[in-house]
Enzyme design. Structure first.
Site, PDB file in Angstrom:
ATOM      1  N   LYS A   1      72.966 -23.836  39.879  1.00  0.00           N
ATOM      2  CA  LYS A   1      72.558 -24.998  39.819  1.00  0.00           C
ATOM      3  C   LYS A   1      72.352 -26.164  38.947  1.00  0.00           C
ATOM      4  O   LYS A   1      71.957 -26.784  38.740  1.00  0.00           O
ATOM      5  CB  LYS A   1      71.959 -25.858  40.963  1.00  0.00           C
TER       6      LYS A   1
ATOM      7  N   ASP B   1      69.059 -35.529  40.536  1.00  0.00           N
ATOM      8  CA  ASP B   1      69.552 -35.826  42.144  1.00  0.00           C
ATOM      9  C   ASP B   1      68.461 -36.754  42.733  1.00  0.00           C
ATOM     10  O   ASP B   1      67.212 -36.547  42.925  1.00  0.00           O
ATOM     11  CB  ASP B   1      68.661 -34.247  42.451  1.00  0.00           C
TER      12      ASP B   1
ATOM     13  N   LYS C   1      66.292 -39.936  47.288  1.00  0.00           N
ATOM     14  CA  LYS C   1      65.236 -39.735  47.570  1.00  0.00           C
ATOM     15  C   LYS C   1      63.161 -40.919  47.618  1.00  0.00           C
ATOM     16  O   LYS C   1      63.402 -41.679  46.240  1.00  0.00           O
ATOM     17  CB  LYS C   1      64.486 -39.060  46.817  1.00  0.00           C
TER      18      LYS C   1
ATOM     19  N   ARG D   1      73.884 -27.051  47.525  1.00  0.00           N
ATOM     20  CA  ARG D   1      74.784 -25.753  48.076  1.00  0.00           C
ATOM     21  C   ARG D   1      75.822 -26.237  48.525  1.00  0.00           C
ATOM     22  O   ARG D   1      76.683 -25.143  48.682  1.00  0.00           O
ATOM     23  CB  ARG D   1      73.607 -25.403  49.976  1.00  0.00           C
TER      24      ARG D   1
END
Ligand code: BES
Ligand code: ZN
Ligand code: ZN
Length: 477
Positions: A241, A246, A253, A327
Site C-alpha cells: 500500500k 492519508d 481524519k 483496500r
C-alpha cells in the site's frame, strides 16, 4: 558508516570496542568484573557500560542476559545499544565482536549485523544537529560466520532503505517520486520497471487507484518491478500500500490521527526494501513488486461517500468512507497480481486502526488460509523479531461488508472486527484459481512508532522487510 567483516583484529587500533557479556559476568576477568559491578552493570539484556581500554580507547560492554536464555533479539538489542553508545562517545573507528555466536552460531552473527545497522539508523537528515557519524565499523569474528553476517547486513540495509523512504514526508515523497525511486532501484539491480500513469491506469481498468487519486494534485501511479532470474522455479508477487499521505479524504481524519499519516506508504516502501534485498541476494525465485500509490486528499475533484466503482474483475464497491482508501487501491493491485498466476502473493499495508487496537503497536496481523505459509511466516517472524500474529478470515463477518447498492462496501457495518473485514474485502480481489497461496499483513501498528523502541529509533521500522525477504530466500525449489 562503512562496515567490514574481519577474522583478525590483532594490532588494530580503534576508538571503541564493543563486546558482549552474559549476565553474571563469568566470562569477564576478575578485575574488570569488579569495575563493571561498581558501575551497576551485571550483563542483563540491554545493559551497557563503558571502561577505558588500551588498544581500544574504550571498551563498551553490552549485556546479553542469561546465557541459557540468549536469543537473536537479545543480540540485536545489545548490538544496537553498543553502537549507539559508541556514537555518543563520538568514536570514529569502532570494532565490534560478534555477539552470542558461542550459543547461537550463524543466527548470532546475522543478528549482530542487524542490531548494529538497524540500531544506528536515525532520520535526522533535515536537522542541523545530527548525530555523530561513525566512520568505520569493523566486525570481528570467525570466517565461518561471515556469510550469516553478510545476510544480516543486507536485510538490515534493506530495512533502513525502507525506513528512510517512509520517514520522508508527503511533500517530498509523492506517488510520482515513489515511482522514480522504484526506477532507480531497477537501474541498480537490473529489474524491469513499469510505471502506469493516469492513461495507462485507465487502460488497465485500475479504477480504485484512479478514484482515490482524484482528490490530489499529485497524480496516482501503479508501479510494477520484476526480478526474473534464469532458473526460477517459483513466482512470488508482493503488493504494498503506497498512500503517500492519508488525510482521510472527504471523511477527513481528526488532527491526532492525521499526523504521522506520511507513514501510510510503509507497505510500498517495504516492498521496495524487499526488492532491494532480492537484488542483492539474487535468489532463484521470480519476484514481482506491485505498488499502487496515491495521495488521499479532500478536494472538489475528490471521490465521495456513496460513490460506486466497478473493478476489472467485475466486483462493484460502494464507498462508505473515503478513509478506507487502502483496500480500494490494493484491490487493483491484487487483481493485477492474480493475473501473474503466482505461487505466492503477499500484500503488506498500514490498513486499519482496528489492527492496532487488536494487537498493539508491536505486532502485525497476519491473514491467510494457508496453514503451511502461516507456520513458516510465524516461525521466521519469531526469529526476526518482526512480530506477527495470525488473525482469522472469519467468513461469518462477510455479512459486514455486503453492499446495499453494490456487491460490497469498503467499510464494515459495525466497527467490530475492522481488521478482519478489511482482509475479507481484499480477499474478493484475489483470484483463487490463479493464486496458489495468499497472505495479507496488516502492519498499521509496527510500521511506524511514535517513540524509540528496542533497536528502533522513533519513526519508521521498515517492518516486515526482513521477514518477507527471508521467506523468499528460503522458498523451496
Ligand atoms: N491508513 C489508515 C489506517 C491506519 C491507522 C494506519 C493507524 C496506521 C495507523 C487507513 O486508511 C484508515 O484510515 N482506515 C480506517 C478504516 C475505517 C474507515 C474503516 C481506520 O482504521 O479507521
Ligand atoms: Zn484512510
Ligand atoms: Zn490509509
Amino acid at each position: 558508516m562503512k562496515v567490514e567483516f574481519k577474522s583478525e583484529i590483532k594490532g588494530k587500533k580503534a576508538d571503541a570496542l564493543i563486546t558482549g557479556v552474559y549476565e553474571g559476568l563469568k566470562e569477564v576477568e576478575k578485575e574488570e568484573r569488579e569495575r563493571l559491578k561498581a558501575l551497576s552493570f551485571g550483563g542483563k539484556r540491554g545493559e551497557v557500560a563503558v571502561l577505558p581500554g588500551e588498544a581500544f580507547k574504550r571498551v563498551i560492554y553490552v549485556g546479553l542476559g542469561k546465557k541459557s536464555e540468549v536469543d537473536s533479539e537479545a543480540v540485536r538489542l545489545a548490538a544496537a545499544k553498543g553502537i549507539r553508545k559508541a556514537g555518543e562517545l563520538k568514536a570514529k573507528k569502532v570494532v565490534c565482536e560478534l555477539l552470542g555466536v558461542d550459543k547461537l552460531k550463524e543466527k548470532g552473527a546475522k543478528a549482530t549485523a542487524e542490531g548494529l545497522i538497524i540500531g544506528s539508523y536515525r532520520f535526522d537528515k533535515y536537522k542541523k544537529d545530527k548525530k555523530e557519524e561513525i566512520e568505520r565499523l569493523t566486525v570481528a569474528g570467525q570466517k565461518e560466520f561471515k556469510e550469516a553476517f553478510e545476510l544480516g547486513r543486507v536485510l538490515a540495509e534493506a530495512t533502513n532503505f525502507a525506513r528512510e523512504l517512509v520517514n520522508e514526508p508527503g511533500n517530498v515523497i509523492t506517488p510520482e517520486k515513489l515511482a522514480e525511486v522504484a526506477k532507480e532501484l531497477a537501474q541498480e539491480y537490473g529489474f524491469e520497471c513499469k510505471v502506469f500513469d493516469e492513461k495507462k491506469l485507465e487502460k488497465n481498468q485500475m479504477v480504485g487507484i484512479l478514484t482515490v487519486g482524484k482528490g490530489s494534485k499529485n497524480p496516482p501511479r501503479f508501479i510494477h518491478l520484476t526480478y526474473k532470474p534464469k532458473k526460477a522455479k517459483k513466482r512470488v508477487v508482493l503488493v504494498g500500500k503506497g498512500v503517500t499521505f492519508d488525510s482521510g479524504g472527504l471523511n477527513i481524519k481528526p488532527e491526532q490521527f492525521m499526523k504521522t499519516m506520511k507513514s501510510d506508504k510503509a507497505g510500498a516502501c517495504a516492498v521496495l526494501g524487499i526488492m532491494k534485498a532480492v537484488g542483492e541476494l539474487r535468489p532463484d525465485v521470480e519476484v514481482h513488486g506491485l505498488i499502487p500509490t496515491v495521495e488521499n486528499m479532500p478536494d472538489g475533484k475528490a471521490y465521495r461517500p456513496d460513490d460506486i466503482i466497478v473493478y476489472k474483475n467485475g466486483v462493484s464497491v460502494e464507498v462508505h468512507s473515503t478513509d478506507a482508501e487502502g483496500r480500494l487501491i490494493l484491490a487493483d493491485a491484487l487483481i493485477y497480481g492474480s493475473e501473474l498466476e503466482p505461487d505466492l502473493m503477499i500484500d503488506m499495508a498500514t490498513l486499519t486502526g482496528a489492527c492496532v487496537v487488536a494487537l498493539g503497536h508491536y505486532t502485525s496481523g497476519l491473514f491467510t488460509e494457508d496453514d503451511g505459509l502461516a507456520k513458516e511466516l510465524c516461525s521466521i517472524s519469531r526469529e526476526s523479531g518482526e512480530k506477527l500474529w495470525r488473525m482469522p478470515l472469519d467468513e461469518d463477518l462477510e455479512e459486514e461488508i455486503k453492499g446495499a447498492y453494490a456487491d460490497i462496501q469498503n467499510v464494515g457495518k459495525s466497527r467490530y472486527g475492522g481488521a478482519i473485514t478489511a482482509a475479507l474485502f481484499l480477499k474478493k480481489f484475489v483470484d483463487g484459481e490463479k493464486v496458489k497461496s495468499w497472505a495479507h499483513l496488516d502492519i498499521a501498528g509496527p510500521a511506524f512508532l511514535d517513540r524509540e523502541w528496542k533497536y528502533y529509533s522513533q519513526g519508521a521500522t521498515g517492518q516486515p522487510v526482513r521477514t518477507v525477504a527471508q521467506l523468499i530466500t528460503e522458498i523451496k525449489k
